[in-house]
Design an enzyme around this catalytic site. Structure first.
Site, PDB file in Angstrom:
ATOM      1  N   GLU A  91      -5.281  15.764   5.614  1.00 35.24           N
ATOM      2  CA  GLU A  91      -4.666  15.459   6.897  1.00 35.24           C
ATOM      3  C   GLU A  91      -3.171  15.740   6.842  1.00 35.24           C
ATOM      4  O   GLU A  91      -2.530  15.593   5.797  1.00 35.24           O
ATOM      5  CB  GLU A  91      -4.913  13.997   7.277  1.00 35.24           C
ATOM      6  CG  GLU A  91      -6.382  13.695   7.558  1.00 35.24           C
ATOM      7  CD  GLU A  91      -6.663  12.229   7.832  1.00 35.24           C
ATOM      8  OE1 GLU A  91      -7.594  11.960   8.606  1.00 35.24           O
ATOM      9  OE2 GLU A  91      -5.966  11.371   7.271  1.00 35.24           O
ATOM     10  N   CYS A 125      -5.324  10.939  -4.210  1.00 34.04           N
ATOM     11  CA  CYS A 125      -4.129  10.658  -5.012  1.00 34.04           C
ATOM     12  C   CYS A 125      -4.533   9.820  -6.216  1.00 34.04           C
ATOM     13  O   CYS A 125      -5.381   8.934  -6.105  1.00 34.04           O
ATOM     14  CB  CYS A 125      -3.098   9.916  -4.166  1.00 34.04           C
ATOM     15  SG  CYS A 125      -1.522   9.598  -5.015  1.00 34.04           S
ATOM     16  N   CYS A 129      -1.644   3.311  -5.502  1.00 31.76           N
ATOM     17  CA  CYS A 129      -0.825   2.253  -4.895  1.00 31.76           C
ATOM     18  C   CYS A 129      -1.715   1.337  -4.049  1.00 31.76           C
ATOM     19  O   CYS A 129      -2.515   1.805  -3.243  1.00 31.76           O
ATOM     20  CB  CYS A 129       0.273   2.871  -4.030  1.00 31.76           C
ATOM     21  SG  CYS A 129       1.451   3.865  -4.979  1.00 31.76           S
ATOM     22  N   GLY A 170      -1.366  12.421  -1.427  1.00 31.11           N
ATOM     23  CA  GLY A 170      -1.061  12.893  -2.766  1.00 31.11           C
ATOM     24  C   GLY A 170       0.360  12.601  -3.223  1.00 31.11           C
ATOM     25  O   GLY A 170       1.241  12.250  -2.431  1.00 31.11           O
ATOM     26  N   GLU A 171       0.574  12.741  -4.525  1.00 33.52           N
ATOM     27  CA  GLU A 171       1.901  12.641  -5.141  1.00 33.52           C
ATOM     28  C   GLU A 171       2.410  14.065  -5.361  1.00 33.52           C
ATOM     29  O   GLU A 171       1.919  14.792  -6.224  1.00 33.52           O
ATOM     30  CB  GLU A 171       1.803  11.887  -6.476  1.00 33.52           C
ATOM     31  CG  GLU A 171       2.986  12.052  -7.425  1.00 33.52           C
ATOM     32  CD  GLU A 171       4.334  11.707  -6.825  1.00 33.52           C
ATOM     33  OE1 GLU A 171       5.218  12.581  -6.824  1.00 33.52           O
ATOM     34  OE2 GLU A 171       4.500  10.559  -6.355  1.00 33.52           O
ATOM     35  N   SER A 201       8.855  13.240  -1.295  1.00 30.88           N
ATOM     36  CA  SER A 201       8.744  11.829  -1.646  1.00 30.88           C
ATOM     37  C   SER A 201       7.932  11.679  -2.926  1.00 30.88           C
ATOM     38  O   SER A 201       6.900  12.339  -3.098  1.00 30.88           O
ATOM     39  CB  SER A 201       8.071  11.063  -0.509  1.00 30.88           C
ATOM     40  OG  SER A 201       7.836   9.717  -0.877  1.00 30.88           O
ATOM     41  N   LEU A 225      10.236   3.334  -3.919  1.00 27.44           N
ATOM     42  CA  LEU A 225      10.603   2.281  -4.875  1.00 27.44           C
ATOM     43  C   LEU A 225       9.747   1.039  -4.648  1.00 27.44           C
ATOM     44  O   LEU A 225       9.103   0.536  -5.559  1.00 27.44           O
ATOM     45  CB  LEU A 225      12.085   1.961  -4.720  1.00 27.44           C
ATOM     46  CG  LEU A 225      12.757   1.272  -5.901  1.00 27.44           C
ATOM     47  CD1 LEU A 225      12.709   2.145  -7.143  1.00 27.44           C
ATOM     48  CD2 LEU A 225      14.211   0.949  -5.561  1.00 27.44           C
ATOM     49  N   HIS A 226       9.804   0.486  -3.452  1.00 30.06           N
ATOM     50  CA  HIS A 226       8.919  -0.580  -2.978  1.00 30.06           C
ATOM     51  C   HIS A 226       9.056  -1.919  -3.690  1.00 30.06           C
ATOM     52  O   HIS A 226       8.410  -2.892  -3.293  1.00 30.06           O
ATOM     53  CB  HIS A 226       7.451  -0.142  -3.038  1.00 30.06           C
ATOM     54  CG  HIS A 226       7.162   1.085  -2.242  1.00 30.06           C
ATOM     55  ND1 HIS A 226       7.677   1.287  -0.969  1.00 30.06           N
ATOM     56  CD2 HIS A 226       6.422   2.190  -2.531  1.00 30.06           C
ATOM     57  CE1 HIS A 226       7.253   2.461  -0.512  1.00 30.06           C
ATOM     58  NE2 HIS A 226       6.506   3.033  -1.432  1.00 30.06           N
ATOM     59  N   ASN A 300       1.455  -0.855   7.184  1.00 27.39           N
ATOM     60  CA  ASN A 300       0.416  -0.521   8.146  1.00 27.39           C
ATOM     61  C   ASN A 300      -0.937  -0.969   7.615  1.00 27.39           C
ATOM     62  O   ASN A 300      -1.385  -0.474   6.577  1.00 27.39           O
ATOM     63  CB  ASN A 300       0.406   0.988   8.408  1.00 27.39           C
ATOM     64  CG  ASN A 300       1.662   1.444   9.117  1.00 27.39           C
ATOM     65  OD1 ASN A 300       1.979   0.979  10.195  1.00 27.39           O
ATOM     66  ND2 ASN A 300       2.404   2.340   8.479  1.00 27.39           N
ATOM     67  N   CYS A 345       2.465   5.709   8.025  1.00 29.50           N
ATOM     68  CA  CYS A 345       2.708   5.691   6.586  1.00 29.50           C
ATOM     69  C   CYS A 345       1.658   4.852   5.871  1.00 29.50           C
ATOM     70  O   CYS A 345       1.410   3.700   6.213  1.00 29.50           O
ATOM     71  CB  CYS A 345       4.099   5.113   6.328  1.00 29.50           C
ATOM     72  SG  CYS A 345       4.545   5.046   4.587  1.00 29.50           S
TER      73      CYS A 345
END
Length: 371
Positions: A91, A125, A129, A170-171, A201, A225-226, A300, A345
């Site tokens: 997507e 991915c 996460c 994906g990363e 990113s 970072l999060h 989200n 996101c």
């Protein structure tokens, strides 16, 4: 035989050179395909006669198919479902902005309508996460450079794309070579996007960050970072165990010293996990010696896939105030776009049982990040 995308630049140049064909014809081929995605090779004028059989035997204008375009109710976001030649799905998301509606430094911002394309670099991915729907898919495979560029080709048939953000599935830095090749194609004729309008990113793949500044100068780097401390990062981002926060910050310091560019810090706001005032102070102290823009991202929801809750608006505003007032760090709150079509996101995930792309479904034609 699997055909290669015409936008696989390295493969195309190698075939031209092997056949003794001047590579100067490549930009004109790309321009024609960009304007005529469903063209036949024989329709491209003014090419040497030896080019046509080569293209017919090894390359396709597009190896991916646009299966559907889903528009948000407010009309500013469109989610594209693409089927790759392998049968896998990815997507991409178009986000439309009008910068005249915002203000910068208390004054109206210049510019006008523009579109940003959020691009995928992998099917699924492997980062896992906990707050991200794509991570729930697991890792399927890397996209080829041409498959990445084709997302821009499809999107350009819908909207005039000004910016690219590698924030889709994906990363990106785990598919490094294809990423670099795709960006080099996007920044050449006929696309001619400025590297300053391309943002990559990453969760913090340190060795790749160290290479990126040399392979593609002037690129925007965004770091997911999060969390301000390693323990919390590892709880919500299992891959963070391989990239200790201290070593990541050292790599970012070198990157910034060499590039002399701001770094964008992405920080998803998770209620009771990383959104307290103490976390804001920890983040401020971590970043106070850097030139950064912190982008606070409202979480989200992704159905049953997550145990997290969205931080309240009061908490988000308080967090932003600490970073701005105490540490003088420029901090923005990401606008919610595409949530109703699962295009926001962290929401990109393909349910292959529900996304079967038949011939009848196929369509023949079809943030700004603050600096």
């Amino acid at each position: 035989m699997a055909y290669r995308s015409i936008f696989d630049g390295t493969e195309l140049r190698a075939e031209f050179e092997k056949s003794g064909i001047n590579t100067r014809f490549i930009p004109s081929i790309w321009k024609h395909v960009l304007q005529n995605p469903n063209c036949k090779w024989e329709e491209i004028p003014s090419l040497p006669s030896t080019v046509y059989p080569l293209l017919n035997s090894k390359f396709k204008p597009l190896t991916s198919t646009l299966c559907s375009v889903t528009d948000s109710t407010d009309g500013v976001t469109s989610k594209l479902l693409l089927q790759l030649q392998s049968g896998a799905f990815v997507e991409a998301v178009i986000m439309r902005y009008d910068t005249r509606l915002g203000r910068y430094g208390g004054k109206p911002r210049p510019g006008g309508p523009r579109s940003t394309l959020c691009v995928s670099s992998q099917v699924g991915c492997k980062m896992g996460c906990k707050f991200c729907a794509t991570g729930s898919m697991g890792f399927k495979n890397n996209l080829l450079a041409g498959e990445i560029v084709e997302q821009l080709v499809h999107a350009s048939c819908i909207s005039n794309i000004r910016n690219i953000v590698f924030m889709g599935m994906g990363e990106p830095l785990n598919n490094y070579m294809a990423l670099v090749e795709a960006i080099r194609t996007m920044t050449r004729s006929p696309f001619q996007l400025s590297p300053r309008r391309v943002t990559v990113s990453t969760v913090g793949i340190i060795h790749a960050i160290n290479k990126l500044q040399y392979d593609i100068p002037n690129l925007n780097l965004a770091v997911s970072l999060h969390a301000p401390v390693q323990d919390i990062r590892c709880q919500i981002m299992p891959a963070a165990r391989a990239f200790p926060l201290e070593k990541l910050m050292d790599a970012l310091r070198v990157y910034q010293n060499n590039s002399q560019q701001k770094i964008f810090i992405e920080y998803i706001m998770l209620d009771g996990v990383n959104d307290e005032e103490q976390h804001a102070h920890q983040l401020g102290k971590l970043l106070e010696t850097f030139e950064v823009v912190v982008n606070l991202i409202p979480f989200n929801p992704i159905g049953d896939l997550s145990r997290f809750r969205t931080s309240s608006e009061v908490k988000v505003n308080s967090f932003q105030k600490v970073l701005r007032s105490t540490y003088n760090i420029r901090t923005t709150v990401r606008k919610q776009m595409g949530q109703d079509i699962s295009g926001a996101c962290g929401q990109l995930a393909v349910n292959l049982q529900e996304k079967i792309c038949t011939s009848a479904d196929r369509l023949a034609d079809i943030e700004d990040l603050p600096l």
